[in-house]
Write a protein that holds these residues in place. Structure first.
Motif, PDB file in Angstrom:
ATOM      1  N   GLU A  18       0.841  -1.206   0.000  1.00  0.00           N
ATOM      2  CA  GLU A  18       0.000   0.000   0.000  1.00  0.00           C
ATOM      3  C   GLU A  18       0.872   1.251   0.000  1.00  0.00           C
ATOM      4  O   GLU A  18       1.098   1.870   1.037  1.00  0.00           O
ATOM      5  CB  GLU A  18      -0.919  -0.021   1.227  1.00  0.00           C
ATOM      6  N   TYR A  19       1.407   1.604  -1.150  1.00  0.00           N
ATOM      7  CA  TYR A  19       2.222   2.812  -1.289  1.00  0.00           C
ATOM      8  C   TYR A  19       2.150   3.291  -2.731  1.00  0.00           C
ATOM      9  O   TYR A  19       1.637   2.586  -3.601  1.00  0.00           O
ATOM     10  CB  TYR A  19       3.678   2.575  -0.863  1.00  0.00           C
ATOM     11  N   SER A  20       2.654   4.480  -2.962  1.00  0.00           N
ATOM     12  CA  SER A  20       2.701   5.051  -4.309  1.00  0.00           C
ATOM     13  C   SER A  20       4.137   5.091  -4.786  1.00  0.00           C
ATOM     14  O   SER A  20       5.043   5.415  -4.016  1.00  0.00           O
ATOM     15  CB  SER A  20       2.129   6.476  -4.303  1.00  0.00           C
ATOM     16  N   GLU A  89       0.123  -8.531   8.100  1.00  0.00           N
ATOM     17  CA  GLU A  89      -1.332  -8.430   8.215  1.00  0.00           C
ATOM     18  C   GLU A  89      -1.707  -7.358   9.247  1.00  0.00           C
ATOM     19  O   GLU A  89      -2.536  -6.497   8.984  1.00  0.00           O
ATOM     20  CB  GLU A  89      -1.931  -9.781   8.599  1.00  0.00           C
ATOM     21  N   ARG A  90      -1.074  -7.401  10.393  1.00  0.00           N
ATOM     22  CA  ARG A  90      -1.358  -6.413  11.445  1.00  0.00           C
ATOM     23  C   ARG A  90      -0.820  -5.036  11.065  1.00  0.00           C
ATOM     24  O   ARG A  90      -1.478  -4.021  11.281  1.00  0.00           O
ATOM     25  CB  ARG A  90      -0.762  -6.873  12.774  1.00  0.00           C
ATOM     26  N   TRP A  95      -1.368   0.687   8.767  1.00  0.00           N
ATOM     27  CA  TRP A  95      -0.893   1.528   7.667  1.00  0.00           C
ATOM     28  C   TRP A  95      -2.067   2.131   6.896  1.00  0.00           C
ATOM     29  O   TRP A  95      -2.132   3.328   6.661  1.00  0.00           O
ATOM     30  CB  TRP A  95      -0.008   0.709   6.726  1.00  0.00           C
ATOM     31  N   VAL A  96      -3.013   1.286   6.493  1.00  0.00           N
ATOM     32  CA  VAL A  96      -4.157   1.745   5.702  1.00  0.00           C
ATOM     33  C   VAL A  96      -5.028   2.705   6.509  1.00  0.00           C
ATOM     34  O   VAL A  96      -5.536   3.693   5.981  1.00  0.00           O
ATOM     35  CB  VAL A  96      -4.979   0.538   5.189  1.00  0.00           C
ATOM     36  N   ARG A  97      -5.171   2.449   7.793  1.00  0.00           N
ATOM     37  CA  ARG A  97      -5.938   3.351   8.656  1.00  0.00           C
ATOM     38  C   ARG A  97      -5.226   4.705   8.775  1.00  0.00           C
ATOM     39  O   ARG A  97      -5.846   5.751   8.679  1.00  0.00           O
ATOM     40  CB  ARG A  97      -6.098   2.728  10.044  1.00  0.00           C
ATOM     41  N   GLU A 101      -3.881   7.808   1.946  1.00  0.00           N
ATOM     42  CA  GLU A 101      -3.417   8.359   0.668  1.00  0.00           C
ATOM     43  C   GLU A 101      -2.236   7.587   0.075  1.00  0.00           C
ATOM     44  O   GLU A 101      -1.759   7.928  -0.996  1.00  0.00           O
ATOM     45  CB  GLU A 101      -3.020   9.834   0.857  1.00  0.00           C
ATOM     46  N   ASN A 102      -1.725   6.587   0.786  1.00  0.00           N
ATOM     47  CA  ASN A 102      -0.613   5.766   0.294  1.00  0.00           C
ATOM     48  C   ASN A 102       0.608   6.575  -0.148  1.00  0.00           C
ATOM     49  O   ASN A 102       0.913   6.680  -1.338  1.00  0.00           O
ATOM     50  CB  ASN A 102      -1.060   4.855  -0.849  1.00  0.00           C
TER      51      ASN A 102
END
Length: 130
Positions: A18-20, A89-90, A95-97, A101-102
Protein backbone atom coordinates in the motif's frame (compact mmCIF):
# COMPACT_ATOMS: atom_id res chain seq x y z
CA UNK A 1 -1.74 22.39 -8.81
CA UNK A 2 -2.12 23.00 -5.05
CA UNK A 3 -2.52 19.39 -4.03
CA UNK A 4 -0.12 16.54 -3.36
CA UNK A 5 -0.54 13.96 -6.12
CA UNK A 6 0.30 10.28 -5.71
CA UNK A 7 0.79 8.07 -8.76
CA UNK A 8 1.51 4.53 -9.83
CA UNK A 9 2.43 4.92 -13.50
CA UNK A 10 1.03 2.23 -15.79
CA UNK A 11 4.54 1.88 -17.26
CA UNK A 12 5.81 0.47 -13.94
CA UNK A 13 5.05 -2.74 -12.06
CA UNK A 14 2.24 -2.40 -9.53
CA UNK A 15 3.42 -1.71 -5.97
CA UNK A 16 3.80 -4.80 -3.82
CA UNK A 17 2.10 -3.00 -0.94
CA UNK A 18 0.00 0.00 0.00
CA UNK A 19 2.22 2.81 -1.29
CA UNK A 20 2.70 5.05 -4.31
CA UNK A 21 5.69 4.88 -6.63
CA UNK A 22 5.59 8.63 -7.32
CA UNK A 23 4.55 11.59 -5.19
CA UNK A 24 4.35 15.03 -6.79
CA UNK A 25 4.67 18.05 -4.50
CA UNK A 26 3.09 21.30 -5.74
CA UNK A 27 5.25 24.41 -6.17
CA UNK A 28 5.67 26.70 -3.15
CA UNK A 29 4.89 23.91 -0.69
CA UNK A 30 6.56 23.90 2.69
CA UNK A 31 8.58 20.73 3.28
CA UNK A 32 8.93 19.16 6.72
CA UNK A 33 11.43 16.49 7.70
CA UNK A 34 10.90 14.58 10.91
CA UNK A 35 13.33 12.49 12.89
CA UNK A 36 12.65 8.79 12.92
CA UNK A 37 10.02 7.93 15.50
CA UNK A 38 10.23 4.90 17.76
CA UNK A 39 7.67 3.04 19.84
CA UNK A 40 8.01 4.80 23.18
CA UNK A 41 4.76 5.64 24.92
CA UNK A 42 3.93 9.21 25.93
CA UNK A 43 5.27 8.25 29.38
CA UNK A 44 8.62 7.30 27.79
CA UNK A 45 8.20 3.55 28.17
CA UNK A 46 9.26 1.23 25.36
CA UNK A 47 7.24 -2.01 25.14
CA UNK A 48 9.04 -5.23 24.25
CA UNK A 49 6.30 -6.32 21.79
CA UNK A 50 7.10 -5.40 18.18
CA UNK A 51 3.50 -4.66 17.21
CA UNK A 52 2.95 -2.46 20.27
CA UNK A 53 6.05 -0.52 19.24
CA UNK A 54 4.46 -0.13 15.77
CA UNK A 55 1.24 1.23 17.31
CA UNK A 56 3.16 3.66 19.53
CA UNK A 57 5.31 4.76 16.60
CA UNK A 58 2.25 5.67 14.53
CA UNK A 59 0.88 7.59 17.53
CA UNK A 60 4.18 9.48 17.85
CA UNK A 61 4.12 10.29 14.14
CA UNK A 62 0.57 11.59 14.54
CA UNK A 63 1.68 13.81 17.46
CA UNK A 64 4.65 15.13 15.47
CA UNK A 65 2.38 15.98 12.52
CA UNK A 66 -0.17 17.66 14.78
CA UNK A 67 2.57 19.80 16.31
CA UNK A 68 2.99 21.41 12.87
CA UNK A 69 -0.69 21.54 11.93
CA UNK A 70 -0.32 18.61 9.54
CA UNK A 71 -2.18 15.34 9.01
CA UNK A 72 -1.14 11.99 7.52
CA UNK A 73 -2.42 13.29 4.16
CA UNK A 74 0.57 15.68 4.17
CA UNK A 75 3.07 12.80 4.38
CA UNK A 76 4.90 12.32 1.09
CA UNK A 77 7.55 9.74 2.03
CA UNK A 78 7.92 7.10 4.72
CA UNK A 79 11.11 5.18 5.55
CA UNK A 80 10.74 2.15 7.80
CA UNK A 81 13.57 0.30 9.51
CA UNK A 82 12.85 -2.87 11.47
CA UNK A 83 15.14 -5.29 13.26
CA UNK A 84 12.43 -7.97 13.54
CA UNK A 85 10.14 -9.45 10.90
CA UNK A 86 6.99 -7.40 10.48
CA UNK A 87 3.60 -9.05 10.89
CA UNK A 88 2.30 -7.62 7.61
CA UNK A 89 -1.33 -8.43 8.21
CA UNK A 90 -1.36 -6.41 11.45
CA UNK A 91 0.99 -3.73 10.11
CA UNK A 92 -1.05 -3.17 6.95
CA UNK A 93 -4.23 -2.68 9.01
CA UNK A 94 -2.53 0.21 10.83
CA UNK A 95 -0.89 1.53 7.67
CA UNK A 96 -4.16 1.74 5.70
CA UNK A 97 -5.94 3.35 8.66
CA UNK A 98 -3.16 5.90 9.17
CA UNK A 99 -2.12 6.56 5.55
CA UNK A 100 -5.25 6.36 3.36
CA UNK A 101 -3.42 8.36 0.67
CA UNK A 102 -0.61 5.77 0.29
CA UNK A 103 2.56 7.89 0.43
CA UNK A 104 5.80 6.72 -1.15
CA UNK A 105 7.52 4.20 1.12
CA UNK A 106 10.75 2.32 1.63
CA UNK A 107 11.28 -0.49 4.15
CA UNK A 108 14.50 -2.16 5.24
CA UNK A 109 15.33 -4.90 7.68
CA UNK A 110 18.48 -4.02 9.56
CA UNK A 111 20.56 -5.61 12.30
CA UNK A 112 20.20 -2.86 14.91
CA UNK A 113 18.75 0.56 15.67
CA UNK A 114 19.97 3.25 18.11
CA UNK A 115 19.26 1.17 21.24
CA UNK A 116 19.07 -2.63 21.45
CA UNK A 117 15.45 -2.58 22.69
CA UNK A 118 14.18 -0.53 19.70
CA UNK A 119 12.56 -2.89 17.19
CA UNK A 120 11.23 -0.43 14.60
CA UNK A 121 11.80 3.18 13.57
CA UNK A 122 9.70 5.13 11.09
CA UNK A 123 10.78 8.41 9.51
CA UNK A 124 8.49 10.70 7.52
CA UNK A 125 8.77 13.65 5.18
CA UNK A 126 5.71 15.85 4.74
CA UNK A 127 4.64 18.77 2.55
CA UNK A 128 2.07 21.49 3.07
CA UNK A 129 0.83 23.03 -0.19
CA UNK A 130 0.14 26.78 -0.22
Amino acid sequence: MNKIIRKNPSTMPKPVGEYSHVTVIPPNSTLYTFSGQIGTSIEGELPTDHHQQVLNTFKNIELALQSEGLTPENVIKVNIWSVDPIDWERFDQEWVRFFPENPSMTIAYISALGLPEIKIEIEIIAAKPE
